[in-house]
Scaffold this active site. Structure first.
Site: not given
Length: 666
Positions: A20-21, A23-24, A40, A134
């Protein structure tokens, strides 16, 4: 991170789940609890970005406060080698965006079921004053059983927080952004309601309501254009279901559902309302119109009466236009100066006193600081024995200190009381462990349990597992301690026979030993005494000794009787008495003849037999036999019970010549 890598000495990485923007995310196995988890980890390039770190921590903080079956659980949060990480529940399945793509068209009841689960989770978040900000299908996971779980609270904020919209940047997915967020205003609970309305729209139509070439163009549509009708896309959609979309996505927040619960209730009734009319928001008249002041009327008239040289009509028109333009410019400039002055005057930082933040939560502190036009600064966490976890201990500057508006106030937040790791006390001596634990602040309780294998006073069990971290002063630890083998009270075995004693010993598992003794008070064959005594405590496997009575021990009299047996000579004739009589009837001659012919024999021995009866002899058994030739003394030895008598009889040549049936000592 690569497969098979062990992260934080506990999580074995299996594979990457996505990037993701911020975290992985990786699929991993929790080696301690043996379960799949999602790890995460903040991206490498963002590890020094303080804003991103704060956002990442905010997600962890927000999620750990929420416990709900439709919210992805967070198991662990921390930092390893400068990397922020979270360990979360692993949801096997795919996100709602993929679900819509694969399953569309989705049955209305399924749509309602999924939305009800999502609303239930959002309601819990709102109850904790947490706004997701979100909400979108990509942040809602659908597991293999069709259950929805909300994730990614990365930009969630407490209700009192300011907007996180940054210059030229819109946080959150613009396709699901509420109009007020698109304008840069603060998000509220009803902002989440708007996003849920857009998600419901997409589940019913398979697409989002607004598309555009840029994020800005899409954002403009959210606060300028009405959401398209879902019934125009599919007339079979019930009007009552469309009404929920219309109300949830209303431009004015006050016209939307008041809460997630209210929206959920409306959904539950939507398929049963057959004759519903199209929903329209109420018309509200609010606010007031501000009118700019006009120039002084007399001045205007005076201006109109000022003499001017004669000019042509064209010149008058040009001059009129130029004059109007000049006046307009002057008025605009004047207005700008006024507004600018007001802005400068009102925007100059004032000095304010720092409010007392002690005992507040972070959200409460932000609200209190905002009232003073101050901001929350650095948050430091430390243990405290007096301040509850999550509450503020102190601030810097401290309360009542004067600082300028817009400045930041740092706070120290309590992590609660210090925790220590419980050790394994099994096998240790209770008194030693109790002393140590009480010094650390624990309350120690003791339970005892019998054991044939664990030594007395040795700890057998503990109710708090070794490795658990607890607050000693708030913890009662119970230790189960061995009291040794089980004890029982011995019965009184008086009157028990040998067989009864043996049965009892088998019953209690005792090692039995039996002896015998005379007793003047206990009948023969019964217990005279026992060891341990009756009423004593004894454990299984102990020794039990009993003495069985042989009855009374009788005393005996021993004495001797001397009996003189006379010798008797016995003559034996050769003729019989009948012949002798015949001879006596004859004449003397014949008699003389007869006498000379008869003969006599004389015996010189007597055979004497003696029989006695006492404790050791029977009257029918020969005691002594002797051949005598003269008077002879026989000594008879008797052993009889005290007070009792003996017997004897004496035979000569098989004839009784003497006997006594009452022979006593005296």
């Amino acid at each position: 991170m690569k497969p098979d890598m062990i992260f934080n000495e506990r999580y074995r990485i299996i594979k990457s789940l996505g990037e993701g923007g911020m975290a992985n995310v990786y699929l991993a196995t929790d080696l301690i609890l043996d379960r799949p988890v999602a790890v995460k980890v903040l991206r490498v390039d963002l590890r020094d970005d303080q804003d991103t770190i704060r956002r990442f921590k905010r997600e962890a903080l927000a999620t750990t406060e929420l416990v709900h079956p439709n919210i992805v659980s967070v198991y662990d949060v921390g930092e390893v080698d400068g990397f922020q990480y979270m360990v979360m529940e692993y949801v096997a399945g795919y996100d709602l965006k993929t679900y819509i793509t694969k399953q569309f068209p989705i049955p209305y009841q399924v749509v309602i079921d999924i939305m009800t689960q999502i609303l239930s989770a959002v309601e819990v978040a709102h109850d904790h004053n947490i706004i997701h900000r979100d909400l979108k299908p990509q942040n809602i996971l659908i597991d293999e059983e069709g259950n929805a779980k909300i994730t990614d609270f990365g930009i969630a904020v407490a209700l009192a927080d300011h907007s996180l919209t940054q210059t030229n940047t819109l946080l959150g997915s613009v396709h699901y952004l509420s109009p007020e967020q698109a304008r840069g205003s603060m998000a509220t609970k009803r902002s989440d309601i708007y996003s849920l309305g857009i998600i419901l729209y997409e589940m019913l139509t398979g697409k989002v309501p607004f598309e555009g070439e840029t994020a800005v163009s899409i954002a403009l549509k959210h606060f300028q254009s009405e959401v398209p009708s879902v019934r125009e896309f599919d007339p079979s959609i019930p009007q009552s279901l469309e009404n929920i979309v219309l109300q949830a996505t209303c431009k004015v927040p006050q016209d939307r559902f008041q809460s997630a619960e209210e929206m959920s209730i409306a959904l539950s009734k939507s398929l049963s309302q057959k004759d519903a009319e199209k929903w329209h928001p109420e018309v509200l008249v609010s606010g007031e119109t501000k009118v700019l002041p006009v120039l002084d009327k007399n001045a205007a008239e005076a201006s109109n009466t000022t003499k001017e040289p004669e000019v042509t009509a064209d010149k008058k028109k040009k001059m009129s236009r130029r004059k109007k333009w000049t006046v307009g410019v002057i008025m605009v400039a004047l207005l700008m100066l006024i507004v600018g002055g007001v802005v400068v005057a009102t925007s100059s930082p004032k000095e304010v006193k720092v409010p007392d933040l002690s005992g507040m939560t972070i959200s409460e502190a932000k609200s209190s600081l905002a009232d003073k036009n101050l901001k929350l600064g650095k948050v430091t966490r430390t243990n405290s024995e007096t301040v509850s976890s999550g509450d503020i201990i102190n601030s810097a500057p401290k309360k009542n200190e004067t600082i300028r508006e817009e400045n930041k106030v740092d706070v120290i937040v309590s992590k609660g009381k210090s925790k220590i790791t419980v050790e394994n006390y099994v096998g240790s001596t209770y008194s030693d462990v109790k002393s140590t634990l009480e010094k650390d602040g624990f309350t120690v309780e003791k339970e005892t349990q019998h054991s044939d294998s664990v030594t007395e006073n040795e700890i057998m069990e503990q109710d708090i597992s070794a490795g658990d971290k607890v607050v000693p002063s708030d913890t009662v630890i119970t230790l189960t301690v061995s009291s040794g083998p089980e004890m029982f009270t011995l019965r009184d075995l008086s009157g028990y026979t040998t067989k009864s004693v043996q049965d009892y010993a088998t019953e209690i598992g005792a090692r039995l030993s039996i002896s015998e003794a005379y007793s003047n008070s206990v009948e023969k064959g019964q217990v005279v005494k026992q060891s341990p005594t009756a009423g004593s405590n004894m454990s299984k496997g102990g020794s039990l000794s009993v003495t069985i009575s042989k009855g009374k021990k009788e005393t005996t009299d021993e004495f001797t009787r001397t009996i003189t047996v006379p010798f008797k000579s016995i003559v034996t004739e050769s003729t019989s008495s009948s012949d002798k009589d015949k001879e006596e009837s004859s004449d003397d001659s014949s008699s003389s003849s007869s006498s000379s012919s008869s003969s006599e024999s004389k015996t010189d021995e007597n055979v004497i037999e003696v029989y006695i009866e006492d404790k050791t002899h029977n009257i029918d058994t020969l005691y002594e036999r002797k051949t005598i030739t003269k008077d002879t003394e026989f000594k008879l030895s008797f052993i009889v019970d005290s007070g009792k008598s003996g017997k004897y009889k004496i035979l000569r040549d098989d004839k009784v010549i003497a006997e006594n049936g009452n022979v006593t000592k005296n």
